[in-house]
Every structure is written in C-alpha cells, then in structure tokens.
Design a protein around this motif. Structure first.
Motif, PDB file in Angstrom:
ATOM      1  N   THR A 576       0.852  -1.192   0.000  1.00  0.00           N
ATOM      2  CA  THR A 576       0.000   0.000   0.000  1.00  0.00           C
ATOM      3  C   THR A 576       0.884   1.236   0.000  1.00  0.00           C
ATOM      4  OG1 THR A 576      -0.077   0.217   2.399  1.00  0.00           O
ATOM      5  CG2 THR A 576      -1.710  -1.251   1.369  1.00  0.00           C
ATOM      6  N   ASP A 577       0.208   2.406  -0.175  1.00  0.00           N
ATOM      7  CA  ASP A 577       0.965   3.653  -0.003  1.00  0.00           C
ATOM      8  C   ASP A 577       0.941   4.026   1.482  1.00  0.00           C
ATOM      9  OD1 ASP A 577      -1.464   4.967   0.574  1.00  0.00           O
ATOM     10  OD2 ASP A 577      -1.827   5.367  -1.563  1.00  0.00           O
ATOM     11  N   SER A 578       1.489   5.190   1.843  1.00  0.00           N
ATOM     12  CA  SER A 578       1.671   5.565   3.258  1.00  0.00           C
ATOM     13  C   SER A 578       0.445   6.228   3.868  1.00  0.00           C
ATOM     14  CB  SER A 578       2.882   6.497   3.401  1.00  0.00           C
ATOM     15  OG  SER A 578       2.654   7.701   2.664  1.00  0.00           O
ATOM     16  N   ARG A 579      -0.558   6.507   3.056  1.00  0.00           N
ATOM     17  CA  ARG A 579      -1.739   7.184   3.587  1.00  0.00           C
ATOM     18  C   ARG A 579      -2.576   6.201   4.413  1.00  0.00           C
ATOM     19  NH1 ARG A 579      -3.714   9.937  -1.947  1.00  0.00           N
ATOM     20  NH2 ARG A 579      -3.218   7.812  -2.632  1.00  0.00           N
ATOM     21  N   GLY A 580      -3.048   6.656   5.558  1.00  0.00           N
ATOM     22  CA  GLY A 580      -3.788   5.793   6.475  1.00  0.00           C
ATOM     23  C   GLY A 580      -2.872   5.254   7.557  1.00  0.00           C
ATOM     24  N   ALA A 581      -3.486   4.614   8.562  1.00  0.00           N
ATOM     25  CA  ALA A 581      -2.721   4.079   9.688  1.00  0.00           C
ATOM     26  C   ALA A 581      -1.845   2.933   9.229  1.00  0.00           C
ATOM     27  CB  ALA A 581      -3.665   3.626  10.793  1.00  0.00           C
TER      28      ALA A 581
END
Length: 647
Positions: A576-581
């Motif tokens: 995934t990318d870094s956005r979110g927990a």
C-alpha cells in the motif's frame, strides 16, 4: 545551237520522266508498306534501288520489310547501307541501330551486333531496353546459365510449309499451318507471300490416329486463322483471325486488315459459328490468346492504345456472365519498345512469351516471368538454348506436370518456313523468388506488441541472410528467397526466441505473427514475475480486497505462466501507499495478498505453490512516507502487487 538546246530539253524531259516514274514506284511501295504488305513492297523498293535511286527513308522501309519477314540477312545488309550512308546526317534514329544489332545477332555476328547495341544505348535516354544493354547486366552469361535445360526434337507432323502455334488439345495438338496449297494465289498474304493460315488438329500420342486434319466446324476461312487457346474441358476455343465480315476483309483507314480474337464453343462435337470478343477493334490488332490457370483471365498481344512498343502483352478479366473487363497492359517490366507477343501461362503462373526487345540471341527469343498473385515485376529470364536460337523462336507451350512442351522456330535445318519442335525440360528454370513476409511480434501472455524486437531470416545452413526491427506497433516486413527453405526467427531480450520454417514455395505473401514468451526459466530466486510478464498494476477498490475484473486479467497471465512451468513457486506480495494508519495498511495488504492467492487456487493452482504476504507501507519505492507531500501518481507507485519467484 538550236540543236544543242533541243537535246538538253530532251534530256531534262527524260530525267523528269524517270524521276516521276521512280517517285510513282516509291509511292506504290510506301502504300504497300503502310498496309503491312511487305512482300510486294520489297519487290518495288528493290526495283527502285536497282535504278540507282537511294534515300534514308527507302532503306529504312526496305530494312524493316526484311526484318518483319525474319529475313535477317537481307535486313542486316540493308541497315548497314542505311547507317554507312546516312548516319553522319543524323537522320538515322536509334531504333535502326537496335534492329541492325538484332539482325547481326541472328547471323551469329555478336561482336558487331554489340557495337550497334552500344550505339543504340548512346542515342537513347528514355528507352527501357537501353538499361539491359549498358553493362548493368551480363545478359549473355544469364542466357548461358539458363541454356542446356531442354532436349528438343522435330515435330513429326511438320510440312514443307509453315507450321507453328501449337495448343494442347485432348491427347494431341491444334496448330496453325499454311500447308493447304489449294488456295488460289489471290488469297495469298502480302505480308510474306505465303498462303493464308488455317487451324489443324492431330493426335500426337496414337500412330493410328496421327493424321493431320483441318479443325472441323465453322472456324477456317480463306483468310488467316492462327494462334489459339482452349479451356480445360476442351469445349471453348479462342483463336486469332483476320478482321472479316461475311467473307470479306475489313481494312482500317490506313488500309490495314487488323487481327481479332474470336471464340467458338463445341456443340455435338462440332465448333459453332465463332463470335468476336468485345474488346476487338477495327483500328488495332488483338491476337495470340492464352488463358490463366483458373480461366478467369485472358492474356493476349495487341498494339492497342497504351502499347509501349510495336506490340505488347495485355490481360483482360473474363467475368462470370461471359463478358469482359477492360484490357490492362502488363507494364514495362515485361513489355518493351519492341515486340512482345505469343503469351502462354502455365499451371504454375509462369508467363512465357516471345520478344525481340529483351536481350536475346537474335530475332524473337522465348522469355519467362513469374506472374503469380498479380505480380508482374519479377525477373524476366531468357530460357536459353536450344529452345532459343539466332532466328525467331515463338509460340512456346509447356505442361508443368509432364515437363514436356512445344514451340516453333524458323531456324535453319527445319523442314519448312516455320517448324514445330517438341521438348523435354530436364532442369527447371530458376527464378528469383522474393516472398514478402509481414507480421507482428507480441508478448504471448500480455498480447502487447513488442517494439524493437529483431526478426531474422536464417537459411538452412544456419546463416543469417536478412534482418529487421519491429516498429512501435510491433510490426515488421521482410522477404525470403522462396527458392530455398528458410527459418524466420523473432528474438528480443528477456524472451525465448520463436521461429517458423518456410519450405520452398511460390512468392505468395505470408503473414507470420510471433508470440514470444518471457524467459522466466532463467529467472532466479527473488525475481519479480510481474515485471518479467510486464503486468499492469493490479488495483483494488478503496478499502476493499476483492479481486476486480481488471485485476483478474493480469492474474490470469501469472496463472498461465505457472501452468506452463509446473515447478514454479511464487509469493504474492501486496503493498500500500503511506496514507492511512500503518497497522490498517498492513492488515489491508495481507487481505489483498490472501485474496490473490485464493483466486489463483480457485483457478487450479496447487496451494503448496503459493504464498501470500502483505507488507502494508513498509516497502515504499520512493520517499512518499508518512507526512511527506506527494502527488497521487507518486502514491500510486507504492500501491503495487508483486509475484516473487521462490523456486
């Protein structure tokens, strides 16, 4: 004084009378010449010459009259007088050097003939024949290469007259002859003083039926019937005849009786009343028919408008309803500024014809060219000796299955003016055969075109003979020598090469598409199969982990690779990318990896060959970590799937 004046006046009157008489004779000869009545024209021109009158125009016409009657010895003598007497006045055109050279060849005087041909090329700037004689081709070497391929013998049914134009008919032949001397002298042809021609038939394979008889039915008349062509069933006959109506010859506005092609069909064993073809004309000649193998095209010789030389070879479509299309000239590869005539097409689409415009041994020679698939640009080859000689060789026909055929010639040693000869071909003619190959090179799994792939032609000795590169759409064009077997091979870095073998064939264009497989056999532990297969990014809907239809397409490519290589084990990684927990991303990526593995198991891949692992945002490919401002495109690079090779 008065007496002297009287004598001078008398002499002037006699000279004027003689001059007027000569002028009248020349006008008569010219009229005959214009009508192609060469035989009487020759007699008159000779009478004028014997009286001491000579001009360039007279020698040109007399030389041509001999040339067109195949009297090459007299033609050469006359052209020599023309060139020696008038060349310095710049009144002699290049065509006379060409005909003089051709006449000298017929006499075996090749050195002097070549000198005349060289002069012809010097005087010519736009004549298609000139290139063949300017040293660009060693045509004598080509003729020598093609010689010695035939065993010939005289046709046992020749006569002391003129026999030529054989056509295959049942177990025998139909041919043309003027052997019937029962015709009255007034019906003799003024071109050459011979009797008019009729069509005859003979069974050449049966001694009991080997009698020559006139073709029965409404075909032969008291004028010319000549060159013919038959349909395979033997029930339709095309043939050449003088332009006549109700037994009377028809002349054009120049006083010339033209030739036409007629068609007749057989009913109850008899040929019916012939009808002329729609593209005949009273103003030009159409003659010497032959049919294509599928009988949908008629080839013929003509001097109709659009002709490049004295006569050219044309073709016309035979429509299903029996009508005809528009005649088409075969073009300047086959036709020259001289004579091309007597076409014949074999079952393998080889056109044989006679010409004195292509380089030959003298007079009319027989030539051959491949015309398959509507291509008339192939090499025109002289068939060589002994079919060709230094005289006229023509009306060549050939059976591709038996390798046997017939032709006619006026060479020395024959029984008559023209004689038919049979032959056996012992070695086939070798044509240049460039077969065009086109196609596309694609990735076998993704079906994407591969730009920059190399396509090579490898001969049977494993030597590379041609190479090309695919364009941005993966397309290529290349040619192979179809006289030989060849491999066409496609290669690209990272792919397993693919090739196809092409055996000897005709030059029919081929399409060969290649689908290259990624070279994953040489891949090692830790390599990403997604990169090797050039997979598109596998997307999931926001906050979901079910396999979308577009993702299925890409995963199916991985499944195809695993089906092909049963020992292949992989680990499906999801990122995934870094956005979110961070913890949520790790959970979501594991769910997506598991969903991918489960989908592949449902399609038949063994569970022990698969591992699924989610990495969340722990393996970013760029600097777009928590708190770093990045574009949507930059974040997308991190949302990726990998298929890592474990074994």
């Amino acid at each position: 004084m008065t007496k002297r004046i009287f004598i001078c006046i008398a002499l002037i009157g006699m000279l004027a009378k003689n001059s007027f008489a000569q002028e009248r004779l020349i006008n008569r000869a010219n009229e005959k010449y214009k009508e192609y009545s060469f035989n009487p024209a020759i007699d008159i021109y000779k009478r004028v010459l014997d009286k001491g009158y000579v001009s360039a125009d007279l020698l040109e016409k007399l030389g041509n009259s001999y040339y067109y009657n195949a009297n090459y010895k007299k033609a050469a003598e006359t052209y020599k007088k023309l060139i020696e007497g008038f060349a310095t006045d710049s009144t002699v055109g290049p065509e006379y050097y060409f005909r003089y050279g051709q006449s000298l060849k017929s006499l075996g005087n090749y050195d002097e003939a070549n000198a005349m041909i060289v002069r012809f090329t010097e005087l010519t700037s736009n004549d298609e024949r000139a290139a063949d004689f300017k040293g660009e081709r060693d045509y004598m070497a080509e003729i020598e290469k093609n010689s010695g391929r035939y065993e010939i013998s005289e046709f046992e049914h020749n006569s002391v007259y003129s026999d030529f134009a054989p056509t295959f008919y049942k177990e025998g032949l139909i041919f043309s002859s003027d052997r019937d001397t029962g015709n009255l002298a007034k019906y003799r042809h003024t071109w050459n003083g011979k009797d008019f021609l009729d069509l005859y038939e003979v069974n050449v394979d049966s001694l009991s039926m080997g009698r020559v008889v006139k073709v029965r039915g409404d075909i032969n008349t008291r004028f010319h019937e000549s060159t013919s062509a038959l349909t395979k069933d033997g029930d339709t006959l095309y043939f050449t005849r003088n332009n006549t109506i109700s037994g009377k010859v028809i002349k054009d506005d120049k006083g010339i009786t033209r030739l036409k092609i007629f068609l007749t069909t057989k009913v109850n064993g008899q040929w019916t009343e012939p009808r002329e073809l729609s593209f005949n004309s009273d103003t030009y000649s159409v003659a010497n028919p032959t049919l294509s193998p599928d009988e949908k095209t008629l080839y013929f010789a003509s001097d109709m408008p659009g002709t490049l030389g004295e006569s050219d070879i044309f073709k016309v479509t035979i429509n299903e309803d029996g009508t005809y299309g528009t005649p088409e000239n075969l073009g300047n590869n086959i036709n020259t500024e001289a004579r091309e005539t007597f076409p014949f097409v074999t079952s393998k689409d080889i056109l044989y014809f006679s010409s004195d415009g292509h380089p030959g041994l003298g007079g009319l020679d027989v030539f051959a060219v491949k015309i398959a698939h509507g291509d008339y640009s192939g090499n025109v080859l002289n068939v060589g000796e002994p079919v060709n000689s230094n005289m006229d060789d023509f009306t060549f026909i050939f059976n591709e299955d038996t390798r046997r055929g017939y032709f006619a010639s006026n060479r020395e040693g024959g029984m008559g003016m023209d004689d038919i000869y049979s032959f056996l071909e012992t070695r086939p003619l070798e044509f240049d055969c460039n077969q065009p190959i086109t196609g596309t090179v694609r990735d076998k799994i993704t079906n994407q075109p591969l730009a920059g792939a190399t396509v090579k032609v490898i001969d049977e000795n494993n030597e590379e003979v041609a190479s090309t590169i695919t364009d941005s759409n993966g397309n290529y064009e290349i040619a192979v020598d179809c006289n030989k077997g060849n491999f066409v091979r496609a290669t690209m870095e990272g792919y397993v090469p693919a090739e196809e073998y092409l055996a000897k064939s005709e030059n029919k264009p081929r399409i060969i598409d290649f689908y290259l497989e990624r070279d994953i056999v040489t891949a090692g532990y830790g390599d990403d199969l997604a990169k090797l297969l050039q997979l598109s990014t596998i997307y999931f809907d926001f906050d979901k982990y079910n396999i979308r239809p577009d993702a299925e397409i890409e995963i199916q490519k991985v499944i195809a690779a695993m089906d092909k290589y049963p020992s292949l084990r992989i680990q499906a990684n999801s990122h995934t990318d870094s956005r979110g927990a961070d913890s949520y991303n790790l959970w979501l990526s594991q769910k997506r990896a598991d969903a991918t593995v489960e989908y592949m198991i449902s399609k038949g891949i063994a569970p022990d060959r698969l591992v699924g692992k989610g990495f969340g945002e722990t393996k970013l490919v760029n600097g777009c970590s928590n708190g770093v401002k990045c574009t949507a495109a930059e974040h997308q690079l991190n949302r990726r799937s990998e298929f890592i090779i474990l074994e």
